[in-house]
Design a protein around this motif. Structure first.
Motif, PDB file in Angstrom:
ATOM      1  N   ASN A  85       0.837  -1.203   0.000  1.00  0.00           N
ATOM      2  CA  ASN A  85       0.000   0.000   0.000  1.00  0.00           C
ATOM      3  C   ASN A  85       0.868   1.247   0.000  1.00  0.00           C
ATOM      4  N   THR A  86       0.544   2.204  -0.857  1.00  0.00           N
ATOM      5  CA  THR A  86       1.314   3.449  -0.927  1.00  0.00           C
ATOM      6  C   THR A  86       0.932   4.352   0.235  1.00  0.00           C
ATOM      7  N   LEU A  87       1.909   4.662   1.080  1.00  0.00           N
ATOM      8  CA  LEU A  87       1.691   5.545   2.221  1.00  0.00           C
ATOM      9  C   LEU A  87       1.971   6.990   1.862  1.00  0.00           C
ATOM     10  N   VAL A  88       3.049   7.192   1.106  1.00  0.00           N
ATOM     11  CA  VAL A  88       3.514   8.540   0.780  1.00  0.00           C
ATOM     12  C   VAL A  88       4.083   8.531  -0.622  1.00  0.00           C
ATOM     13  N   ASN A  89       3.833   9.598  -1.374  1.00  0.00           N
ATOM     14  CA  ASN A  89       4.587   9.788  -2.609  1.00  0.00           C
ATOM     15  C   ASN A  89       5.377  11.077  -2.477  1.00  0.00           C
ATOM     16  N   LEU A  90       6.645  10.971  -2.820  1.00  0.00           N
ATOM     17  CA  LEU A  90       7.571  12.092  -2.701  1.00  0.00           C
ATOM     18  C   LEU A  90       7.952  12.564  -4.089  1.00  0.00           C
ATOM     19  N   ARG A  91       7.899  13.869  -4.264  1.00  0.00           N
ATOM     20  CA  ARG A  91       8.169  14.453  -5.578  1.00  0.00           C
ATOM     21  C   ARG A  91       9.249  15.513  -5.438  1.00  0.00           C
ATOM     22  N   GLN A  92      10.271  15.403  -6.265  1.00  0.00           N
ATOM     23  CA  GLN A  92      11.335  16.414  -6.257  1.00  0.00           C
ATOM     24  C   GLN A  92      10.996  17.491  -7.267  1.00  0.00           C
ATOM     25  N   LYS A  93      11.050  18.730  -6.801  1.00  0.00           N
ATOM     26  CA  LYS A  93      10.804  19.863  -7.693  1.00  0.00           C
ATOM     27  C   LYS A  93      12.142  20.259  -8.311  1.00  0.00           C
ATOM     28  N   ILE A  94      12.346  19.878  -9.566  1.00  0.00           N
ATOM     29  CA  ILE A  94      13.665  19.980 -10.181  1.00  0.00           C
ATOM     30  C   ILE A  94      14.055  21.400 -10.550  1.00  0.00           C
ATOM     31  N   MET A  95      13.116  22.323 -10.578  1.00  0.00           N
ATOM     32  CA  MET A  95      13.441  23.685 -10.982  1.00  0.00           C
ATOM     33  C   MET A  95      13.720  24.603  -9.792  1.00  0.00           C
ATOM     34  N   THR A  96      13.915  24.050  -8.605  1.00  0.00           N
ATOM     35  CA  THR A  96      14.197  24.884  -7.438  1.00  0.00           C
ATOM     36  C   THR A  96      15.682  24.831  -7.106  1.00  0.00           C
ATOM     37  N   MET A  97      16.203  25.937  -6.584  1.00  0.00           N
ATOM     38  CA  MET A  97      17.640  26.027  -6.299  1.00  0.00           C
ATOM     39  C   MET A  97      18.035  25.229  -5.061  1.00  0.00           C
ATOM     40  N   HIS A  98      17.098  25.027  -4.139  1.00  0.00           N
ATOM     41  CA  HIS A  98      17.430  24.354  -2.887  1.00  0.00           C
ATOM     42  C   HIS A  98      17.114  22.863  -2.914  1.00  0.00           C
ATOM     43  N   GLY A  99      16.809  22.305  -4.090  1.00  0.00           N
ATOM     44  CA  GLY A  99      16.514  20.877  -4.173  1.00  0.00           C
ATOM     45  C   GLY A  99      15.310  20.482  -3.352  1.00  0.00           C
ATOM     46  N   ARG A 100      14.205  21.155  -3.546  1.00  0.00           N
ATOM     47  CA  ARG A 100      13.020  20.967  -2.718  1.00  0.00           C
ATOM     48  C   ARG A 100      12.285  19.663  -3.037  1.00  0.00           C
TER      49      ARG A 100
END
Length: 200
Positions: A85-100
């Motif tokens: 079961n998927t508990l969390v999905n994590l997404r990296q925002k590639i256009m941010t300077m701080h690697g959000r």
């Protein structure tokens, strides 16, 4: 004849951290334990260029696994329980300077399902340090901090800017989590930590 006594050797002091006063819950109270939790991260697949890994307890029982989906605009990781079961999905925002990174409940992408965000504390840093904000926190003060040790082989996860220890990541493979801390949340943070190590 007097016997020569060995010089007194003091025992090194143990470093202690304040206990967690209130339960720390980000994903769910079912992931709280009243005792310290130790988990092992299998990063073999990670080092082979993939981003999937398993998390087991000290008896080798599978607790979580992380699956990746990298052929999209945003790198995404899915934290799943042992049943898949998927508990969390994590997404990296590639256009941010701080690697959000953004973490959402289940498979959702809706803002009201945002569990937490994590980003580098500083744009340029010699040691990895992350600021972590719970979904409802729109301010500048992080709810949690991730700090790399001087040996660069372990990390501490702290409550805000305090020295209250929530968990430690040893050698990138072992998680030592304090009682009353959401261990699913800590594993989700490890996804971000491993990415920060990999890409700096």
């Amino acid at each position: 004849m007097a016997t020569r006594q060995a010089p007194f050797n003091p025992v090194p002091a143990m470093r202690t951290y304040p206990p967690v006063e209130h339960p720390v819950v980000a994903i769910g109270p079912q992931y709280l334990a009243q005792y310290p939790v130790e988990l092992a991260v299998s990063t073999k697949l990670w080092t082979l260029g993939e981003n999937d890994f398993k998390v087991s307890d000290i008896n080798g029982t599978l607790i979580f696994h992380v699956k990746s989906k990298l052929l999209t605009l945003h790198d995404r990781r899915f934290l799943k329980d042992a049943a898949g079961n998927t508990l969390v999905n994590l997404r990296q925002k590639i256009m941010t300077m701080h690697g959000r990174w953004e973490a959402f409940r289940g498979k959702s992408k809706k803002k009201n399902d945002l569990l937490f965000t994590a980003k580098k504390s500083k744009l340029f840093q010699f040691k990895t340090e992350l600021d972590v904000f719970l979904g409802y926190n729109k301010g500048e003060v992080p709810d949690f901090k991730v700090k790399e040790s001087y040996s660069k082989s372990s990390f501490s996860i702290l409550l805000g800017d305090s020295n209250t220890m929530l968990a430690q990541v040893h050698g990138r493979h072992t998680l030592a989590i304090m009682p009353n801390v959401d261990y699913a949340f800590i594993v989700a943070l490890v996804v971000v930590i491993l990415d920060a190590i990999k890409y700096g």
